[in-house]
Design a protein around this motif. Structure first.
Motif, PDB file in Angstrom:
ATOM      1  N   GLU A 131       0.834  -1.212   0.000  1.00  0.00           N
ATOM      2  CA  GLU A 131       0.000   0.000   0.000  1.00  0.00           C
ATOM      3  C   GLU A 131       0.865   1.257   0.000  1.00  0.00           C
ATOM      4  OE1 GLU A 131      -3.360   0.757  -0.150  1.00  0.00           O
ATOM      5  OE2 GLU A 131      -3.476  -1.330  -0.792  1.00  0.00           O
ATOM      6  N   GLY A 132       1.847   1.267   0.849  1.00  0.00           N
ATOM      7  CA  GLY A 132       2.730   2.422   0.945  1.00  0.00           C
ATOM      8  C   GLY A 132       4.173   1.978   0.840  1.00  0.00           C
ATOM      9  N   LEU A 133       4.777   2.251  -0.288  1.00  0.00           N
ATOM     10  CA  LEU A 133       6.179   1.887  -0.495  1.00  0.00           C
ATOM     11  C   LEU A 133       7.044   3.063  -0.053  1.00  0.00           C
ATOM     12  CD1 LEU A 133       8.223  -0.191  -1.543  1.00  0.00           C
ATOM     13  CD2 LEU A 133       8.021   0.901  -3.783  1.00  0.00           C
ATOM     14  N   VAL A 134       7.691   2.893   1.101  1.00  0.00           N
ATOM     15  CA  VAL A 134       8.529   3.943   1.666  1.00  0.00           C
ATOM     16  C   VAL A 134       9.998   3.684   1.355  1.00  0.00           C
ATOM     17  CG1 VAL A 134       9.239   5.057   3.824  1.00  0.00           C
ATOM     18  CG2 VAL A 134       6.863   4.351   3.514  1.00  0.00           C
ATOM     19  N   ASN A 135      10.400   2.404   1.511  1.00  0.00           N
ATOM     20  CA  ASN A 135      11.803   2.064   1.322  1.00  0.00           C
ATOM     21  C   ASN A 135      11.888   0.633   0.788  1.00  0.00           C
ATOM     22  OD1 ASN A 135      14.506   1.456   1.501  1.00  0.00           O
ATOM     23  ND2 ASN A 135      14.751   2.157   3.614  1.00  0.00           N
ATOM     24  N   SER A 136      12.271   0.479  -0.462  1.00  0.00           N
ATOM     25  CA  SER A 136      12.343  -0.860  -1.057  1.00  0.00           C
ATOM     26  C   SER A 136      13.466  -1.698  -0.433  1.00  0.00           C
ATOM     27  CB  SER A 136      12.516  -0.778  -2.578  1.00  0.00           C
ATOM     28  OG  SER A 136      13.698  -0.093  -2.901  1.00  0.00           O
ATOM     29  N   GLU A 137      14.437  -1.059   0.200  1.00  0.00           N
ATOM     30  CA  GLU A 137      15.537  -1.784   0.851  1.00  0.00           C
ATOM     31  C   GLU A 137      15.065  -2.561   2.083  1.00  0.00           C
ATOM     32  OE1 GLU A 137      18.763  -1.968  -0.291  1.00  0.00           O
ATOM     33  OE2 GLU A 137      17.975  -0.922  -2.051  1.00  0.00           O
ATOM     34  N   THR A 138      14.022  -2.090   2.729  1.00  0.00           N
ATOM     35  CA  THR A 138      13.524  -2.752   3.941  1.00  0.00           C
ATOM     36  C   THR A 138      12.279  -3.603   3.672  1.00  0.00           C
ATOM     37  OG1 THR A 138      12.127  -0.882   4.589  1.00  0.00           O
ATOM     38  CG2 THR A 138      14.410  -0.888   5.402  1.00  0.00           C
ATOM     39  N   LEU A 139      11.957  -3.790   2.419  1.00  0.00           N
ATOM     40  CA  LEU A 139      10.730  -4.496   2.041  1.00  0.00           C
ATOM     41  C   LEU A 139      10.670  -5.909   2.642  1.00  0.00           C
ATOM     42  CD1 LEU A 139       8.235  -3.733   0.492  1.00  0.00           C
ATOM     43  CD2 LEU A 139       9.308  -4.522  -1.590  1.00  0.00           C
ATOM     44  N   HIS A 140      11.747  -6.663   2.527  1.00  0.00           N
ATOM     45  CA  HIS A 140      11.764  -8.034   3.048  1.00  0.00           C
ATOM     46  C   HIS A 140      11.522  -8.057   4.556  1.00  0.00           C
ATOM     47  CE1 HIS A 140      13.365 -11.961   4.251  1.00  0.00           C
ATOM     48  NE2 HIS A 140      12.959 -12.350   3.067  1.00  0.00           N
ATOM     49  N   ASP A 141      12.220  -7.218   5.295  1.00  0.00           N
ATOM     50  CA  ASP A 141      12.051  -7.159   6.747  1.00  0.00           C
ATOM     51  C   ASP A 141      10.642  -6.703   7.130  1.00  0.00           C
ATOM     52  OD1 ASP A 141      14.646  -8.018   7.106  1.00  0.00           O
ATOM     53  OD2 ASP A 141      15.448  -5.996   7.425  1.00  0.00           O
ATOM     54  N   ASP A 142      10.105  -5.747   6.383  1.00  0.00           N
ATOM     55  CA  ASP A 142       8.759  -5.260   6.670  1.00  0.00           C
ATOM     56  C   ASP A 142       7.704  -6.325   6.386  1.00  0.00           C
ATOM     57  OD1 ASP A 142       9.926  -2.871   7.398  1.00  0.00           O
ATOM     58  OD2 ASP A 142       9.426  -1.838   5.523  1.00  0.00           O
ATOM     59  N   VAL A 143       7.918  -7.116   5.341  1.00  0.00           N
ATOM     60  CA  VAL A 143       6.995  -8.223   5.049  1.00  0.00           C
ATOM     61  C   VAL A 143       7.028  -9.223   6.197  1.00  0.00           C
ATOM     62  CG1 VAL A 143       6.585 -10.217   3.548  1.00  0.00           C
ATOM     63  CG2 VAL A 143       7.037  -7.983   2.542  1.00  0.00           C
ATOM     64  N   GLN A 144       8.213  -9.547   6.693  1.00  0.00           N
ATOM     65  CA  GLN A 144       8.325 -10.465   7.829  1.00  0.00           C
ATOM     66  C   GLN A 144       7.557  -9.938   9.036  1.00  0.00           C
ATOM     67  OE1 GLN A 144      12.512 -10.964   8.586  1.00  0.00           O
ATOM     68  NE2 GLN A 144      12.609 -12.833   7.363  1.00  0.00           N
ATOM     69  N   ALA A 145       7.723  -8.661   9.322  1.00  0.00           N
ATOM     70  CA  ALA A 145       7.102  -8.072  10.504  1.00  0.00           C
ATOM     71  C   ALA A 145       5.600  -7.848  10.346  1.00  0.00           C
ATOM     72  CB  ALA A 145       7.786  -6.744  10.840  1.00  0.00           C
ATOM     73  N   GLU A 146       5.162  -7.440   9.157  1.00  0.00           N
ATOM     74  CA  GLU A 146       3.770  -7.037   8.969  1.00  0.00           C
ATOM     75  C   GLU A 146       2.869  -8.119   8.366  1.00  0.00           C
ATOM     76  OE1 GLU A 146       2.463  -4.016   9.963  1.00  0.00           O
ATOM     77  OE2 GLU A 146       4.434  -3.791  10.888  1.00  0.00           O
ATOM     78  N   CYS A 147       3.395  -8.903   7.441  1.00  0.00           N
ATOM     79  CA  CYS A 147       2.551  -9.856   6.715  1.00  0.00           C
ATOM     80  C   CYS A 147       2.590 -11.268   7.302  1.00  0.00           C
ATOM     81  CB  CYS A 147       2.968  -9.916   5.243  1.00  0.00           C
ATOM     82  SG  CYS A 147       2.855  -8.327   4.399  1.00  0.00           S
TER      83      CYS A 147
END
Length: 125
Positions: A77-93
């Protein structure tokens, strides 16, 4: 932090055998869970993230056997930093994907053997 919206979960494989269980659905042993995260190469244009969870419990020779693979779909929904995408998916999804997998297993076992099997999925890797 990047943000995501849950879309859907599909069970892509399920196999179980509880026929050798004479004392109900009691299991003592290990449950194995592996996770694969698929992140688009170009998240600006393709915003779909896929989590594949592969859960197995017991073996085909044991009293209880269960193997389920699910695929959960999320949209960035909100792409802020593509470098942290993997970590954010782990934490949020991942917590949502695990929760849905647990619900789907309970639903599948209730439909096939009359009793739901509740397997709590950890909400962190």
């Amino acid at each position: 932090m990047n943000s995501f919206t849950y879309k859907d979960t599909a069970i892509i494989e399920s196999e179980f055998d509880f026929s050798r269980s004479d004392k109900g659905l009691k299991f003592s042993g290990e449950v194995f869970l592996s996770t694969t995260i698929s992140i688009p190469k170009d998240p600006e244009n393709n915003r779909t993230v896929i989590l594949t969870l592969d859960l197995s419990m017991g073996s085909k020779e044991s009293t209880l056997y269960l193997h389920v693979i699910s695929r959960s779909f999320f949209e960035i929904e909100g792409l802020v930093n593509s470098e942290t995408l993997h970590d954010d998916v782990q934490a949020e999804c991942y917590p949502k994907a695990g929760e849905v997998l647990s619900e789907k297993i309970a639903e599948l076992t209730r439909l096939h053997i009359g009793k739901p099997l509740n397997i709590p999925i950890p909400n962190k890797f």
